[in-house]
Design an enzyme around this catalytic site. Structure first.
Site, PDB file in Angstrom:
ATOM      1  N   HIS A   1       1.034  -1.075   0.008  1.00 42.29           N
ATOM      2  CA  HIS A   1      -0.066   0.055   0.005  1.00 42.29           C
ATOM      3  C   HIS A   1       0.939   1.405   0.012  1.00 42.29           C
ATOM      4  O   HIS A   1       1.540   1.439   1.237  1.00 42.29           O
ATOM      5  CB  HIS A   1      -0.751   0.157   1.133  1.00 42.29           C
TER       6      HIS A   1
ATOM      7  N   HIS B   1       1.644   5.552  -1.853  1.00 45.94           N
ATOM      8  CA  HIS B   1       1.117   6.593  -2.391  1.00 45.94           C
ATOM      9  C   HIS B   1       2.276   7.127  -3.243  1.00 45.94           C
ATOM     10  O   HIS B   1       2.851   7.752  -2.257  1.00 45.94           O
ATOM     11  CB  HIS B   1       0.110   7.516  -1.552  1.00 45.94           C
TER      12      HIS B   1
ATOM     13  N   ARG C   1       1.857   9.834  -5.623  1.00 43.46           N
ATOM     14  CA  ARG C   1       1.602  11.095  -6.288  1.00 43.46           C
ATOM     15  C   ARG C   1       1.932  10.991  -7.778  1.00 43.46           C
ATOM     16  O   ARG C   1       2.263  10.029  -8.431  1.00 43.46           O
ATOM     17  CB  ARG C   1       1.934  12.315  -5.517  1.00 43.46           C
TER      18      ARG C   1
ATOM     19  N   ASN D   1      -5.242   7.349  -5.852  1.00 47.96           N
ATOM     20  CA  ASN D   1      -5.866   8.370  -5.571  1.00 47.96           C
ATOM     21  C   ASN D   1      -5.111   9.684  -6.014  1.00 47.96           C
ATOM     22  O   ASN D   1      -5.076  10.536  -5.045  1.00 47.96           O
ATOM     23  CB  ASN D   1      -6.424   8.524  -3.931  1.00 47.96           C
TER      24      ASN D   1
ATOM     25  N   LYS E   1      -9.348  -0.373  -5.790  1.00 49.10           N
ATOM     26  CA  LYS E   1      -9.554   0.217  -4.600  1.00 49.10           C
ATOM     27  C   LYS E   1     -10.828   0.890  -4.468  1.00 49.10           C
ATOM     28  O   LYS E   1     -10.969   1.780  -5.037  1.00 49.10           O
ATOM     29  CB  LYS E   1      -8.350   1.187  -4.150  1.00 49.10           C
TER      30      LYS E   1
ATOM     31  N   HIS F   1     -10.834   1.004   1.786  1.00 48.04           N
ATOM     32  CA  HIS F   1     -10.352   2.016   2.859  1.00 48.04           C
ATOM     33  C   HIS F   1     -11.845   1.735   3.782  1.00 48.04           C
ATOM     34  O   HIS F   1     -12.821   2.372   3.385  1.00 48.04           O
ATOM     35  CB  HIS F   1     -10.245   3.390   2.297  1.00 48.04           C
TER      36      HIS F   1
ATOM     37  N   HIS G   1      -4.665  -0.854   5.854  1.00 51.63           N
ATOM     38  CA  HIS G   1      -4.449  -0.252   7.165  1.00 51.63           C
ATOM     39  C   HIS G   1      -5.566  -0.373   8.368  1.00 51.63           C
ATOM     40  O   HIS G   1      -5.852   0.416   8.743  1.00 51.63           O
ATOM     41  CB  HIS G   1      -4.148   1.439   6.896  1.00 51.63           C
TER      42      HIS G   1
ATOM     43  N   ASP H   1       1.375   2.533   3.691  1.00 49.05           N
ATOM     44  CA  ASP H   1       0.660   3.688   3.459  1.00 49.05           C
ATOM     45  C   ASP H   1       1.409   4.980   3.308  1.00 49.05           C
ATOM     46  O   ASP H   1       0.902   5.919   3.830  1.00 49.05           O
ATOM     47  CB  ASP H   1      -0.587   3.650   4.474  1.00 49.05           C
TER      48      ASP H   1
ATOM     49  N   HIS I   1       3.030  14.552   1.760  1.00 47.36           N
ATOM     50  CA  HIS I   1       2.039  15.815   1.981  1.00 47.36           C
ATOM     51  C   HIS I   1       3.404  16.818   2.173  1.00 47.36           C
ATOM     52  O   HIS I   1       3.854  16.708   3.056  1.00 47.36           O
ATOM     53  CB  HIS I   1       1.087  16.001   2.644  1.00 47.36           C
TER      54      HIS I   1
HETATM   55  C1  NCD Z   1      -3.583   8.736   2.216  1.00 46.18           C
HETATM   56  C2  NCD Z   1      -3.062  10.002   1.187  1.00 46.18           C
HETATM   57  O1  NCD Z   1      -2.630  11.106   1.588  1.00 46.18           O
HETATM   58  O2  NCD Z   1      -3.331   9.878   0.044  1.00 46.18           O
HETATM   59  N1  NCD Z   1      -3.756   9.551   3.541  1.00 46.18           N
HETATM   60  C3  NCD Z   1      -3.697   8.508   4.809  1.00 46.18           C
HETATM   61  O3  NCD Z   1      -3.949   9.313   5.692  1.00 46.18           O
HETATM   62  N2  NCD Z   1      -3.747   7.408   4.703  1.00 46.18           N
HETATM   63  C4  NCD Z   1      -5.028   8.365   1.590  1.00 46.18           C
HETATM   64  C5  NCD Z   1      -5.312   6.991   2.619  1.00 46.18           C
HETATM   65  O4  NCD Z   1      -4.761   5.965   2.231  1.00 46.18           O
HETATM   66  O5  NCD Z   1      -6.293   7.177   3.364  1.00 46.18           O
HETATM   67 ZN    ZN Z   2      -3.319   4.873   1.629  1.00 42.80          ZN
END
Ligand code: NCD
Ligand code: ZN
Length: 360
Positions: free
Chosen positions: A20, A22, A24, A48, A108, A145, A183, A255, A259
């Site tokens: 899992h 992200h 971006r 996402n 997802k 999720h 998660h 996960d 950011h």
């Molecule tokens: C994830 C994200 O920032 O894309 N954020 C998070 O708090 N885990 C999205 C997600 O998996 O919920």
């Molecule tokens: Zn996530």
């Protein structure tokens, strides 16, 4: 542990997978993806983006951008597995073709409004029943999720509420569907996995090592804010017991969700923790502290692959724990567009080193 450790501890494990992550896009993708490619055999990439990845064409293009950003050294050893975002734009024939062609790995589901970039998500899982039946028929896994968005439900109870109200009926009605509760953050999540055949759970490094007191007790720590929100100490210890037990239904998903500082240190902080650089070391340190290093490999390298019907990596990596605190590393990364991102797990990262991968 005592303060008198004198011996180097080490463990050799099959190269792990991150089930899992992200990444971006654009400059952020370029800044973060190499960390995952360096440490992991495969990564299950979350869709996402804005707009989300809902079809095979955009998934293939995103996969190419990921591979281009990891650099030639890691490219041969690293495979991104692509998830499609389940919403009304998803076309079942396109999904089947993308899966058949090896481009789409999983689907997802985000409840709309539950987390970062979930605005395009669904109003209810039941609304996608026919797509889920098709997925079950060909073995496409559903990643969930699991968080209720009902404002009447307390934030710390939202995992349990979603599982009971939305996922349980689907698991009963479409029993062949392969499901991952992403998660897992509570005992309710663990129990749900244990109570349903074909359902597994990923667990993050931050849910295993932090609880809501870390988030709230000593100054508000926005860098520990994620969805689902890290829960009580009791819930965390149940997650630790599950992860260190060797139970094949539980496996590692970082996960990792970068950011920029400006979005985290804000009046309304965005949920997401960037853990890719040291996620493995955070979990190694936890298993070491629990006397469970012999079960680390099952959790990070074997259980997930088995759930998804894949072979584990044919390479091993050696992790070594320094006697002292180790060398201090960076606490943030900087992307080419000037975004700074805080790294989770820096203390564990300085304790442990990864010695180069080799074939087993
Ligand atoms: C994830 C994200 O920032 O894309 N954020 C998070 O708090 N885990 C999205 C997600 O998996 O919920
Ligand atoms: Zn996530």
């Amino acid at each position: 542990m005592s303060g008198w450790e004198t011996e180097t501890v080490s463990v050799e494990i099959v190269v792990p997978d991150d089930w899992h992550v992200h990444f971006r896009d654009d400059e952020m993708l370029a800044a973060v993806a190499p960390f995952t490619a360096r440490g992991f055999h495969r990564a299950l990439v979350m869709p996402n983006l804005v707009p989300p990845i809902t079809n095979t064409t955009t998934a293939a293009a995103y996969r190419d951008r990921i591979l281009a950003s990891v650099g030639p050294d890691a490219r041969g050893d690293f495979t991104p597995l692509m998830g499609l975002y389940l919403n009304d734009d998803l076309d079942v024939d396109d999904l089947l073709a993308g899966h058949r062609d090896g481009i789409v790995f999983a689907v997802k589901y985000y409840p709309a409004g539950a987390t970062t970039n979930s605005e395009a998500g669904g109003a209810s899982l039941a609304g996608y029943r026919s797509a889920l039946e098709v997925m079950a028929g060909v073995g496409i896994p559903l990643l969930v999720h699991a968080e209720s968005t009902d404002p009447e439900v307390d934030i710390f109870d939202r995992e349990a509420a979603f599982l009971e109200a939305e996922l349980a009926p689907i698991c009963d009605e479409v029993p062949e569907l392969k499901v991952t509760v992403e998660h897992v953050s509570t005992r309710a999540g663990l129990d749900f996995v244990r109570g349903h055949t074909g359902v597994a759970g990923s667990i993050t490094p931050h849910h295993l090592t932090c609880d809501r007191s870390d988030l709230l007790a000593n100054g508000l720590r926005p860098h520990l804010y994620c969805k689902p929100v890290i829960n009580s100490r009791e819930e965390r210890l149940a997650l630790v017991a599950a992860a260190t037990s060797g139970d094949p239904r539980f496996f590692f998903g970082t996960d990792s969700a970068p950011h920029p500082l400006s979005d985290k240190e804000s009046v309304s902080a965005k949920p997401g923790i960037f853990s890719a650089p040291h996620a493995l070391e955070v979990v190694a340190e936890l298993f070491y502290q629990r006397g469970a290093l012999d079960r680390l490999e099952a959790f990070v390298s074997l259980n997930g692959a088995a759930h998804y019907g894949l072979e584990a990596s044919a390479e091993v990596v050696r992790l070594e724990r320094a006697v002292g605190e180790g060398v201090e590393g960076a606490t943030t990364i900087l992307s080419a567009d000037g975004s700074e991102v805080r790294i989770f797990g820096v203390d564990a990262g300085r304790r442990w080193s990864r010695l180069s991968r080799r074939c087993c």
